[in-house]
Write an enzyme that holds these catalytic residues in place. Structure first.
Site, short mmCIF file in Angstrom:
data_model
loop_
_atom_site.label_atom_id
_atom_site.label_comp_id
_atom_site.label_asym_id
_atom_site.label_seq_id
_atom_site.Cartn_x
_atom_site.Cartn_y
_atom_site.Cartn_z
N GLY A 1 0.62 -1.23 -0.13
CA GLY A 1 -0.19 -0.28 -0.06
C GLY A 1 0.78 1.41 0.06
O GLY A 1 1.70 1.32 0.77
N TYR B 1 1.80 -12.77 -6.87
CA TYR B 1 2.11 -11.60 -6.94
C TYR B 1 2.24 -10.77 -5.74
O TYR B 1 3.25 -9.93 -5.53
CB TYR B 1 1.06 -10.86 -8.03
CG TYR B 1 1.33 -9.30 -8.20
CD1 TYR B 1 2.37 -8.86 -8.70
CD2 TYR B 1 0.26 -8.43 -7.87
CE1 TYR B 1 2.66 -7.35 -8.94
CE2 TYR B 1 0.47 -7.23 -7.92
CZ TYR B 1 1.68 -6.64 -8.42
OH TYR B 1 1.79 -5.18 -8.72
#
Length: 483
Positions: free
Chosen positions: A52, A266
């Site tokens: 993030g 991923y």
């Protein structure tokens, strides 16, 4: 075939919502609280930055109150030395965020804090609630007001509403009401709590640090503060950490583990271990499986940095084709990189990635990437490789086609924006300009993970198959996998 231009966007990757961390340090007799807990939380967040980059925040308990500092940006942008040294206390929780539920704004940044006469509570949440709207409406009808559009504020309000019953009861009541995915770190004046949803969709683990404990989304964050990984928090488990140690108990009925398989494809850092599966090992095995399923004659195998590199290594070893670093990533392009026009934003991949001419020129190249979302990056990569002199470009993808939206904390485009939802493999191959294209099978991907840890047999794979571990809103055609 539909006009492929609708898939041109500046971002062509799925994004996980966020990363969470919690630090608990034992009280030192006679010593004033310092900033050690905040410092450890900061370094752990820095290590989780890939999860993030929209906002970051840390809350610290002084014993009598909770102090909070959060802002928009990465951890390095949000926190200066004076910010960390001012956060004095021995308990801390922190958060880095991508916006999936709610917009990217300071009101939605975490940790979220609520203060009342009976105490203060700070909450960090990774995941997404599927019953957020109903819970918010219920709380508003009973007098609660909201300052954000984040589902995390619902969790904070629910805990505060039941807090007078005691912390353990408040947590249990709240967790039994919320539905969806959640890895929670909750902090009060005197303790740190971790909780994971009954399906274990989002990761959370426990580590030991000098004089205390740490909770984090990934094990790499524990390593970053010189801690020792202890174990993963189990699906449906709550841990309460105080000076007596770590108290663990289960809430609700035990269900099967459904870890998000995209963590291994991923999201997670290559040096992390999630639910017993080393991420790099899983990616290598995915690449090897892909080589067995979709072989092609070629001279060199290259991976797309960063998560495609391990899969490329596995493909090359299995296919006995030389592996090389044929694609280079510019590591200095951050979230603040300026691309003022739409055309420049579309061409940003040319700045982010480049081919090594001496490796690919005149050769048949196999390119390994982790996924194709909209197709933008893949098409640009083919152009880059051909410009560098590649004779053939064969795309191989170490995950199945992404066809369905995620409801559990991944920022998935709408189903109409997912290129694999509206185009078949042959059409996608033509659209990106490759000589051939193949995806790993869902069974092959899951088997690669299971080979790393046979005990971990359950995964959420809804974005690939449309089969979800619980009922989801608006997905009438999706199947639900119970248990």
């Amino acid at each position: 075939m539909e006009n492929i231009e609708e898939f041109e966007r500046e971002e062509d990757k799925l994004r996980d919502e966020c990363g969470v961390v919690g630090v608990y340090l034992k009280k030192k007799d006679g010593a004033e609280p310092d900033f050690a807990a905040a410092s450890k939380a900061y370094y752990a967040l820095y290590c989780l930055q890939h999860r993030g980059q929209d906002s970051a925040g840390i809350a610290v308990s002084t014993g009598d109150d909770i102090q909070l500092h959060k802002a928009m940006g990465t951890a390095g942008e949000v926190f200066k030395t004076e910010d960390i040294t001012s956060l004095r206390g021995r308990i801390a929780c922190g958060h880095v965020r991508y916006a999936t539920a709610g917009s990217a704004s300071l009101e939605n940044a975490q940790p979220m804090l609520v203060k009342s006469k009976i105490g203060a509570v700070a909450v960090c949440h990774n995941g997404q609630l599927v019953n957020y709207e109903q819970l918010r409406e219920m709380l508003e009808e009973t007098g609660s007001t909201f300052v954000s559009t984040s589902d995390t504020e619902v969790i904070v309000k629910l805990i505060a509403k039941s807090y007078k019953k005691g912390l353990e009861r408040a947590l249990t009541d709240t967790i039994q009401m919320i539905k969806g995915s959640f890895a929670l770190v909750v902090m009060t004046d005197s303790c740190l709590i971790g909780a994971r949803d009954p399906n274990g969709i989002r990761p959370l683990c426990l580590g030991k640090v000098e004089d205390g404990w740490i909770l984090a989304s990934e094990s790499c964050a524990i390593d970053a503060v010189n801690g020792t990984f202890v174990r993963d928090i189990q699906p449906g488990e709550i841990v309460i950490i105080n000076d007596d140690g770590v108290l663990s108990f289960e809430f609700g009925e035990r269900t099967s583990k459904r870890t998000c398989v995209f963590e291994y494809v991923y999201f997670a850092r290559p040096d992390s271990i999630i639910d017993g599966i080393p991420v790099t090992q899983a990616r290598i095995k995915m690449g090897a499986c892909l080589a067995r399923e979709s072989p092609v004659a070629a001279d060199v195998v290259v991976g797309v940095p960063d998560s495609g590199l391990s899969a490329a290594q596995g493909y090359a070893e299995e296919a006995r084709i030389p592996y090389a670093m044929g694609i280079i990533k510019n590591k200095y392009i951050g979230r603040t990189f300026i691309a003022p026009t739409q055309k420049e934003r579309e061409n940003l991949v040319f700045v982010k990635l480049n081919a090594v001419r001496s490796i690919v020129q005149g050769k048949r190249v196999i390119v390994i990437d982790d996924s194709i979302v909209r197709g933008t990056t893949s098409r640009r990569l083919v152009q880059i490789l051909r410009r560098a002199g590649a004779k053939e470009v064969h795309f191989r993808i170490s995950s199945p086609p992404v066809k369905f939206p995620c409801y559990f904390g991944i920022n998935t485009p709408t189903r109409g924006e997912l290129i694999s939802s509206t185009h078949n493999e042959e059409e996608i191959c033509k659209a990106i300009g490759a000589d051939s294209l193949a995806f790993i099978s869902a069974d092959g991907m899951l088997e690669a993970c299971r080979e790393c840890s046979p005990a971990n047999f359950g995964f959420c794979k809804g974005c690939f198959t449309g089969e979800y571990p619980m009922s989801v809103p608006g997905e009438l055609n999706g199947k639900v996998i119970e248990g």
